[in-house]
Enzyme design. Structure first.
Site, PDB file in Angstrom:
ATOM      1  N   GLY A  74       0.673  -1.394  -0.032  1.00 27.47           N
ATOM      2  CA  GLY A  74       0.071  -0.166  -0.197  1.00 27.47           C
ATOM      3  C   GLY A  74       0.909   1.291   0.129  1.00 27.47           C
ATOM      4  O   GLY A  74       2.096   1.181   0.537  1.00 27.47           O
ATOM      5  N   GLY A 118       2.766   7.445   3.885  1.00 31.56           N
ATOM      6  CA  GLY A 118       3.704   6.898   3.722  1.00 31.56           C
ATOM      7  C   GLY A 118       3.409   5.338   2.920  1.00 31.56           C
ATOM      8  O   GLY A 118       2.191   5.143   2.665  1.00 31.56           O
ATOM      9  N   THR A 170       3.344   1.047   2.873  1.00 30.92           N
ATOM     10  CA  THR A 170       3.197   0.025   3.716  1.00 30.92           C
ATOM     11  C   THR A 170       3.725  -1.477   3.129  1.00 30.92           C
ATOM     12  O   THR A 170       3.462  -1.499   2.241  1.00 30.92           O
ATOM     13  CB  THR A 170       1.582  -0.176   4.113  1.00 30.92           C
ATOM     14  OG1 THR A 170       1.232   1.277   4.684  1.00 30.92           O
ATOM     15  CG2 THR A 170       1.633  -1.185   5.232  1.00 30.92           C
ATOM     16  N   ASP A 174      -8.499  11.758   7.098  1.00 32.34           N
ATOM     17  CA  ASP A 174      -8.270  10.942   5.757  1.00 32.34           C
ATOM     18  C   ASP A 174      -8.958   9.586   5.369  1.00 32.34           C
ATOM     19  O   ASP A 174      -8.567   8.594   5.323  1.00 32.34           O
ATOM     20  CB  ASP A 174      -6.766  10.497   5.452  1.00 32.34           C
ATOM     21  CG  ASP A 174      -6.245  10.471   4.164  1.00 32.34           C
ATOM     22  OD1 ASP A 174      -7.058  10.686   3.281  1.00 32.34           O
ATOM     23  OD2 ASP A 174      -5.205   9.783   3.754  1.00 32.34           O
TER      24      ASP A 174
END
Length: 896
Positions: free
Chosen positions: A625, A630, A632, A742
């Site tokens: 991801g 950032g 993952t 988000d």
């Protein structure tokens, strides 16, 4: 022969009619009992096996759960509590003519609350708690055609308990006509709206519990009309994920008139969204035993009149906006629980020397029952729980304020065997540890004390006077001198933390005699000499920062001095380091950047080296991801042990303190629909978070695949409820409350059973407070950001509600927020615009995916679309709070 006199004839006639009337009454009782049995579709324990129409006369008085009036066959009570019965209660349920009590609690009955039960002229106690009753609660209106002197329906009802069901709508103001009510328990339902002011007409009401609903608006001052009210429960927070969460969110303050009710003994309203100030004065005597107003927004000072409440044994005013001095009238020694942590209180912390402690609950058993249950639940998860447990514990928490000067002198005046926990950490106490401070140790069977992060100085010589000490934390102070050898006599000691002080000298070898010692942290001092043989504390890292200590000789002596040891509890950093060399100290300083800090019990495989190895040094091959915070990566640290590692895209920090405070807050958060933060690594050039791995992918992929497979209503509804509950938890049950900022499908993860988990919560603020340069960038993703957030950067929970509404629209339609198919409608056309357009044109059926159209009732789909569109309203005030959204979505799944 003369005719008998008239009175004699009447007497003989009466003798003939009595058996006939009794037979008729018995027949009515039998019919009513059999009608109740007929409503039962499943009786796994055979509770009603003997209920039969072929039974002999009056035998129904011997049936299980049936009690008859004395010297009569008339049914007085039906008690089938916890009988595992299933069925739908008919709306026109017939009752025995003289029934006084009906208890069907703890079964699986469904349907609405039968109107006949609330219209009964004889029923005094009705308990239908913890069933599956649904629909709106309706009180039958008084019969206007009857005499004005006739009692209204439910006039005899004294106890009405409907907790733990699925009732919707508002609390009917018609309950006020049940003028004999003493107990009204409507908790754990889906009721919304306000608490009706008309309830203030219930002059005999003793208990009112409306917690764990979706109530809003102000707490009505009219409740002061309930002059006998002893227990008022407006909210009731829970630490158990299995319990129904609290969604009540009131407006304004707790009215002074209500708080001044003379009979009040228990007031419970934690996390109720209350603001305002507590009244400075209180007329009349105070009978309060428990006052819980923690986790609200109450400002002003702690009122002095609380010191006049001689029966007060439980006081929680934590996490508010209180300031000023603590009233000296309060006698802390009389409290089994007092928590005023997380405020801005200052000055000395004085306790009244008045030894008068009433500490009794006057009144009936129902008050004692509520007091005991509420207080015990509040103690679950106490900060000293692992050391002191829960039963027979007294807790005093004054942490995270601005108290200064000398430490308080608290003499406990509690009866029986008890253990005691005292938290004074994160204040500005600047005195020494005197012998008088430990006066509370006398009489206690166990003691836990936290004095960390103050300005305490001088020696620890008086510590050994508290023989009941089990846990002591005085880290981050200015304590000096040597560690007294007398600590070796504290044979109950399980945890000793003295890190970050100015302690010198040798570590006394007597510490090795403490058979119960589990945690020992003497790091960041100036201790010298050898480390004694410690059989119980097993981590050499406990001594880091003492440059003159010799090599560790404990059970981990075989561990390399430069090898870090991951600890699974308490987010403590353990790094083996036992050397004098400045060159080696510099080397260890660099190695400290490779420490993994964990918040839960973690296996030994969870180390920095293993994470780097398992991700192939964050290779793109392990990337699962990529988002605004950032990338993952998937990491398998051992066969079957997988974690997700989010490598944060962060610039230089302002400092470690901000990051540490924020990340520890996130590490404490636990909810069944939130991804679990297992731990983190904070390095000079690399920072990453470690989460539990979920194998079902994310919701973005799930929605994308809806075009190739038919997704059912059950799947969509479950995912929607899971995410709504997680978001409501962040908004209302976290301290401080968290706004996600988000919400989007890629931040919603699934497991193999399609349970949904919200990720990346709290990261927006984590990034914000730890950057070198302030930023006003919008944290969200285009297509999901609320209009006011995109234009003004104004952060609010309603911005999260908007984003959730967009995700819900995607989940129902299988289309993306900015789906390419919307290009035909022009620029700026989104899934929100599409949903509104189809609704206005009466073509809502075209909005839903084919799987939903085939598997769900049309009215349910329409209602879910209505909820989503209300969430995405351009007007901030028109959007419902997540508590209500969660409750409404959950209600859509009932009676499937």
């Amino acid at each position: 022969m003369a005719d008998p006199p008239v009175p004699l004839l009447l007497f003989l006639l009466l003798l003939l009619l009595i058996p006939l009337a009794a037979a008729a009454a018995s027949s009515a009782d039998l019919a009513a009992l059999l009608a109740l049995k007929a409503a039962v579709t499943h009786d796994p324990t055979g509770a009603l096996a003997a209920w039969s129409s072929s039974a002999s006369a009056a035998s129904h008085c011997l049936w299980r759960g049936v009690t008859c009036h004395p010297s009569s066959t008339a049914v007085a009570a039906i008690d089938l509590r916890g009988a595992s019965l299933t069925g739908a209660l008919p709306a026109s349920l017939t009752l025995p003519p003289r029934l006084r009590r009906l208890d069907l609690a703890g079964n699986n009955f469904s349907g609405a609350v039968p109107a006949a039960l609330l219209a009964s002229p004889t029923l005094r106690s009705l308990d239908l708690s913890f069933n599956r009753l649904s629909g709106a609660l309706e009180i039958p209106p008084a019969n206007s055609s009857s005499s004005s002197s006739a009692p209204p329906p439910c006039a005899a009802l004294a106890h009405l308990r409907l907790a733990g069901n699925l009732l919707v709508g508002g609390i009917p103001s018609g309950i006020a006509q049940c003028r004999s009510l003493r107990v009204l328990d409507l908790s754990r339902n889906v009721l919304e709206g306000d608490v009706p002011p008309a309830l203030g007409r219930l002059a005999e009401l003793r208990v009112l519990d409306v917690s764990r609903n979706s109530l809003t608006d102000r707490v009505p001052a009219e409740l002061a009309g309930c002059r006998d009210l002893a227990v008022l429960v407006l909210t009731n927070l829970t630490s158990s994920p299995e319990e129904q969460p609290e969604f009540n969110a009131f407006v304004g303050e707790l009215p002074q008139e209500v708080l001044g009710i003379p009979a009040l003994q228990v007031v419970w309203a934690p996390g109720a969204n209350l603001d305002g100030r507590l009244p400075d004065d209180r007329n009349g005597t105070c009978g309060l035993c428990a006052l819980n107003l923690g986790q609200n927004y109450i400002a002003g000072g702690v009122p002095q009149w609380l010191g006049q409440c001689q029966d007060l044994t439980f006081l929680d005013l934590s996490s508010n906006k209180l300031e000023g001095l603590m009233p000296a009238e309060l006698s802390f020694g009389c409290f089994t629980y007092i928590n005023i942590s997380g405020n801005s209180l200052s000055g000395p912390l004085l306790s009244s020397s008045d030894s008068k402690c009433s500490s009794h609950l006057g009144g009936d058993d129902i008050v004692m029952q509520y007091y005991d249950e509420l207080v015990v639940n509040a103690l679950i998860g106490n900060p000293f729980g692992s050391v002191l447990g829960i039963p027979n514990i007294a807790l005093h928490d004054f942490s995270n304020n601005g108290f200064g000067g000398a430490l308080p002198s608290i003499t406990l005046r509690l009866d029986g065997n008890y253990s005691y926990g005292l938290r004074l950490n994160s204040n500005v106490f600047n005195t020494t540890l005197s012998a008088g401070f430990f006066g509370f140790c006398k009489g206690a069977t166990g003691v836990a004390v936290n004095l960390s992060s103050n300005h305490l100085s001088e020696s620890l010589d008086t510590l050994s006077s508290c023989v009941a000490l089990q846990s002591f934390d005085a880290s981050y102070n200015k304590l000096s001198g040597s560690i007294p050898a007398g600590i070796g006599g504290l044979h109950l000691l399980r945890s000793l933390v003295l890190s970050a002080n100015n302690l010198t000298g040798h570590i006394p070898e007597q510490l090795g005699d403490l058979a119960t010692l589990e945690v020992l942290d003497l790091s960041r001092n100036s201790l010298t000499g050898d480390i004694p043989n410690l059989h119980h504390p097993a981590d050499c890292g406990s001594f880091i920062g003492n440059p003159l200590l010799h090599q560790c000789l404990g059970p981990n002596a075989s561990v390399s001095p430069t090898e870090e040891i991951s600890s699974g509890k308490g987010a403590k950093k353990w790094v083996g380091q036992m050397t004098r060399s400045k060159r080696k100290r510099a080397k260890i300083s660099n190695l400290r950047t490779k420490v993994v800090v964990t918040f839960t019990d973690a296996p030994p495989e969870l180390t920095y080296e293993n994470l780097i190895l398992a991700t192939s040094n964050f290779s793109i091959q392990n990337l699962i991801g990529n988002g605004g915070f950032g990338a993952t990566y998937k990491a398998e640290l051992a066969p079957g042990f997988l974690v997700a590692v989010k490598r944060l895209a962060m610039e230089r920090f302002q400092g470690l303190q901000q990051f540490d405070a924020e990340i520890r807050t996130l590490g404490r958060i636990r909810h069944r629909n939130l991804v679990t933060l297992i731990g983190y690594h904070l390095g000079e050039s690399d920072t990453f978070l470690i989460y539990n791995f979920l194998s079902g992918g994310n919701l973005e992929t799930f929605i994308h695949e809806m075009g190739s497979r038919k997704v059912s209503w059950t799947e969509v509804h479950k995912i929607a409820v899971d995410v709504a509950q997680a978001l409501a938890f962040l908004h209302y049950s976290c301290t401080p409350r968290i706004i996600h900022r988000d919400i989007k499908p890629s931040n919603i993860l699934l497991d193999e059973e399609r349970n949904a988990y919200l990720s990346d919560f709290g990261l927006a603020r984590l990034i914000e407070v730890t950057q070198t340069h302030a930023t006003t960038d919008v944290a969200g993703t285009f297509g999901y950001v609320a209009p006011e957030y995109a234009t003004t950067c104004r952060v609010s929970d309603k911005a999260d509600v908007y984003s959730f509404g967009v995700v819900l629209l995607e989940l129902m339609s299988g289309k993306r927020s900015l789906d390419p198919s919307f290009a035909q409608f022009g620029n700026g056309f989104t899934i929100v615009s599409w949903g509104r357009m189809l609704t206005q044109e009466g073509k809502t059926n075209e909005f839903f995916s084919s799987g939903l159209r085939e598997s769900a009732q049309k009215d349910r789909l329409s209602e879910m679309l209505k909820i989503a569109l209300s969430c995405t309203s351009e007007s901030v005030s028109a959007r419902p709070p997540m508590r209500q959204v969660s409750a409404k979505l959950k209600q859509l799944g009932n009676d499937q």
